[in-house]
Scaffold this motif. Structure first.
Motif, PDB file in Angstrom:
ATOM      1  N   LEU A 108       0.856  -1.180   0.000  1.00  0.00           N
ATOM      2  CA  LEU A 108       0.000   0.000   0.000  1.00  0.00           C
ATOM      3  C   LEU A 108       0.892   1.229   0.000  1.00  0.00           C
ATOM      4  N   LEU A 109       0.725   2.076  -0.992  1.00  0.00           N
ATOM      5  CA  LEU A 109       1.578   3.242  -1.162  1.00  0.00           C
ATOM      6  C   LEU A 109       0.726   4.505  -1.174  1.00  0.00           C
ATOM      7  N   PHE A 110       1.028   5.395  -0.239  1.00  0.00           N
ATOM      8  CA  PHE A 110       0.355   6.690  -0.146  1.00  0.00           C
ATOM      9  C   PHE A 110       1.285   7.743  -0.730  1.00  0.00           C
ATOM     10  N   LEU A 111       0.793   8.497  -1.706  1.00  0.00           N
ATOM     11  CA  LEU A 111       1.590   9.523  -2.379  1.00  0.00           C
ATOM     12  C   LEU A 111       0.915  10.873  -2.162  1.00  0.00           C
ATOM     13  N   ASP A 112       1.538  11.720  -1.360  1.00  0.00           N
ATOM     14  CA  ASP A 112       0.988  13.037  -1.045  1.00  0.00           C
ATOM     15  C   ASP A 112       1.770  14.100  -1.812  1.00  0.00           C
ATOM     16  N   GLU A 113       1.293  14.425  -3.001  1.00  0.00           N
ATOM     17  CA  GLU A 113       1.974  15.389  -3.876  1.00  0.00           C
ATOM     18  C   GLU A 113       3.417  14.943  -4.121  1.00  0.00           C
ATOM     19  N   ALA A 114       3.632  13.633  -4.166  1.00  0.00           N
ATOM     20  CA  ALA A 114       4.980  13.051  -4.227  1.00  0.00           C
ATOM     21  C   ALA A 114       5.704  13.301  -5.538  1.00  0.00           C
ATOM     22  N   THR A 115       5.014  13.836  -6.533  1.00  0.00           N
ATOM     23  CA  THR A 115       5.640  14.108  -7.832  1.00  0.00           C
ATOM     24  C   THR A 115       5.507  15.580  -8.231  1.00  0.00           C
ATOM     25  N   SER A 116       5.205  16.445  -7.281  1.00  0.00           N
ATOM     26  CA  SER A 116       4.925  17.856  -7.578  1.00  0.00           C
ATOM     27  C   SER A 116       6.109  18.584  -8.203  1.00  0.00           C
ATOM     28  N   PRO A 137       1.286  -2.890  -6.184  1.00  0.00           N
ATOM     29  CA  PRO A 137       0.904  -2.075  -5.026  1.00  0.00           C
ATOM     30  C   PRO A 137      -0.434  -1.366  -5.245  1.00  0.00           C
ATOM     31  N   THR A 138      -1.128  -1.130  -4.152  1.00  0.00           N
ATOM     32  CA  THR A 138      -2.323  -0.292  -4.183  1.00  0.00           C
ATOM     33  C   THR A 138      -1.849   1.138  -3.991  1.00  0.00           C
ATOM     34  N   LEU A 139      -2.278   2.036  -4.872  1.00  0.00           N
ATOM     35  CA  LEU A 139      -1.862   3.438  -4.810  1.00  0.00           C
ATOM     36  C   LEU A 139      -3.008   4.302  -4.303  1.00  0.00           C
ATOM     37  N   VAL A 140      -2.696   5.150  -3.343  1.00  0.00           N
ATOM     38  CA  VAL A 140      -3.634   6.161  -2.863  1.00  0.00           C
ATOM     39  C   VAL A 140      -2.861   7.467  -2.942  1.00  0.00           C
ATOM     40  N   PHE A 151      -3.933   7.167 -13.913  1.00  0.00           N
ATOM     41  CA  PHE A 151      -3.214   6.096 -13.222  1.00  0.00           C
ATOM     42  C   PHE A 151      -3.970   5.545 -12.022  1.00  0.00           C
ATOM     43  N   HIS A 152      -5.228   5.937 -11.894  1.00  0.00           N
ATOM     44  CA  HIS A 152      -6.048   5.482 -10.773  1.00  0.00           C
ATOM     45  C   HIS A 152      -7.369   4.930 -11.280  1.00  0.00           C
ATOM     46  N   ASP A 153      -7.826   3.880 -10.644  1.00  0.00           N
ATOM     47  CA  ASP A 153      -9.104   3.290 -11.025  1.00  0.00           C
ATOM     48  C   ASP A 153     -10.282   4.084 -10.478  1.00  0.00           C
ATOM     49  N   ARG A 154     -10.060   4.769  -9.366  1.00  0.00           N
ATOM     50  CA  ARG A 154     -11.127   5.556  -8.739  1.00  0.00           C
ATOM     51  C   ARG A 154     -10.575   6.902  -8.292  1.00  0.00           C
TER      52      ARG A 154
END
Length: 165
Positions: A108-116, A137-140, A151-154
């Motif tokens: 499970l990977l949480f990305l908070d503006e990780a590519t800004s 991995p599941t991306l949030v 890049f997200h299903d929802r």
């Protein structure tokens, strides 16, 4: 004032100590990538394997991760001791954080503006790399660019939740 997206992401990840309630996540390895990654003092090797200082990954694996995120110029510097948080640009720091993802392979990977701080082409390449990863991995993620939606299903519009409350 912000809309609370980062706070919600931190609460879901279990790293926001304020408030009440319960959020259940499937068991597995979790990793949180903030907009500005934490880079401890030390060698580049130590920064790459952070927070697991006891991990002994072979140089070839570290080099492979650095190459995958476009930081191959730093491969010869693995044992160089530096203040990497000051030495690297924010874009390089975010690339390094993605190298950590490749090394840790979280469920499970949480990305908070990780590519800004990255250009859209690099951002798309990294997200596609995660979507195609063998460990699935599941991306949030939270982001402002509309290009992330592909890049997200929802997707959830947090502003819509706030208006309803």
């Amino acid at each position: 004032t912000g809309s609370g997206k980062s706070t919600l992401l931190r609460a879901i990840a279990g790293i926001w100590p304020y408030g009440e309630g319960a959020i259940r996540l499937a068991p597995g390895k979790l990793l949180f990538l903030p907009q500005k990654p934490y880079l401890p003092l030390g060698t580049l090797r130590e920064v790459l394997i952070y927070p697991d200082a006891t991990t002994d990954l072979p140089d070839a694996r570290l080099a492979e991760a650095l190459k995958a995120v476009g930081l191959e110029a730093f491969i010869p510097r693995l044992d160089e001791d530096d203040h990497w948080g000051q030495r690297l640009s924010l874009g390089e720091q975010q690339r390094l954080a993605f190298a950590r993802v490749l090394l840790r392979q979280p469920d499970l990977l949480f990305l908070d503006e990780a590519t800004s701080a990255l250009d859209e082409a690099s951002e798309a390449r990294f997200y596609q790399m995660l979507r195609d990863a063998a460990w699935h991995p599941t991306l949030v993620s939270v982001g402002h660019r509309g290009t992330l939606a592909a890049f997200h299903d929802r997707q959830r519009d947090i502003a819509a939740f706030r208006a309803a409350s």
